[in-house]
Design an enzyme around this catalytic site. Structure first.
Site, PDB file in Angstrom:
ATOM      1  N   LYS A   1     -15.640  -0.381  -0.957  1.00 56.42           N
ATOM      2  CA  LYS A   1     -15.597  -0.548  -2.416  1.00 56.42           C
ATOM      3  C   LYS A   1     -14.442  -1.442  -2.852  1.00 56.42           C
ATOM      4  CE  LYS A   1     -16.322   2.193  -6.552  1.00 56.42           C
ATOM      5  NZ  LYS A   1     -17.089   1.101  -7.115  1.00 56.42           N
TER       6      LYS A   1
ATOM      7  N   GLY B   1      -7.656   1.117   0.712  1.00 53.81           N
ATOM      8  CA  GLY B   1      -7.940   0.569   2.047  1.00 53.81           C
ATOM      9  C   GLY B   1      -8.641  -0.772   1.982  1.00 53.81           C
ATOM     10  N   CYS B   2      -9.578  -0.900   1.063  1.00 60.91           N
ATOM     11  CA  CYS B   2     -10.340  -2.143   0.935  1.00 60.91           C
ATOM     12  C   CYS B   2      -9.466  -3.269   0.399  1.00 60.91           C
ATOM     13  CB  CYS B   2     -11.559  -1.928   0.047  1.00 60.91           C
ATOM     14  SG  CYS B   2     -12.707  -0.713   0.751  1.00 60.91           S
ATOM     15  N   THR B   3      -8.561  -2.941  -0.496  1.00 62.25           N
ATOM     16  CA  THR B   3      -7.624  -3.932  -1.025  1.00 62.25           C
ATOM     17  C   THR B   3      -6.665  -4.379   0.079  1.00 62.25           C
ATOM     18  OG1 THR B   3      -7.808  -3.047  -3.260  1.00 62.25           O
ATOM     19  CG2 THR B   3      -5.839  -4.363  -2.770  1.00 62.25           C
TER      20      THR B   3
ATOM     21  N   ALA C   1      -8.635  -6.718   2.426  1.00 64.12           N
ATOM     22  CA  ALA C   1      -8.887  -8.025   1.814  1.00 64.12           C
ATOM     23  C   ALA C   1      -7.603  -8.849   1.748  1.00 64.12           C
ATOM     24  CB  ALA C   1      -9.491  -7.845   0.419  1.00 64.12           C
TER      25      ALA C   1
END
Length: 156
Positions: free
Chosen positions: A37, A42-44, A47
């Protein structure tokens, strides 16, 4: 999809509604990363690691493409907020996550639900999957370095 498989020709549409096709990456390596998401910790981190290591990844011959089930609008905001230099596929119909086998049952605090298992597929110049890094094996804070190390160990 597993190691040795050829990726599908049509991958989806990016944050601007433009088609993303395998042929765009012929002759280059591709790190196709699936994440749960936009704008989550974690995704940030993942990325931003790929953003910070982007020049080194490109120098090593890699293109980067992210995929989540978020909308094009969500992806545009995520890219803008964190100055991401690579496209994000908006897989809102879950076609690609299902095709790659990363849409799976997960559980959090005792609740079961369907979601994207964080997975990066390393694809060669001919569109063949050569390796994958998945689940807890993905080091979100150092993911760019992880991909480059994977390449150096000869597993790609």
């Amino acid at each position: 999809m597993k190691i040795g498989d050829k990726i599908p020709e049509i991958l989806g549409t990016d944050q601007n509604g433009e088609p993303v096709k395998a042929e765009q990456f012929r002759g280059k390596k591709l790190a196709l990363y699936f994440y749960p998401k936009d704008n989550t910790p974690g995704c940030t981190a993942q990325a931003c690691s790929l953003r910070d290591g982007y020049k080194d990844l490109r120098k090593a011959g890699y293109e980067i493409v992210g995929v989540s089930v978020d909308s094009e609008k969500s992806h545009r905001k995520f890219i803008e907020k964190f100055s991401l230099p690579f496209p994000l596929i908006a897989d809102s119909d879950k076609k690609l996550v299902e095709q790659f086998g990363v849409w799976q049952e997960k559980s959090m605090m005792g609740k079961k639900f369907m979601g994207t298992v964080r997975t990066t597929f390393l694809i060669d110049e001919n569109g063949i999957i050569r390796d994958k890094i998945e689940g807890r094996g993905v080091d979100t804070k150092n993911h760019a370095e992880q991909i480059l190390e994977n390449m150096e160990t000869g597993r790609d």
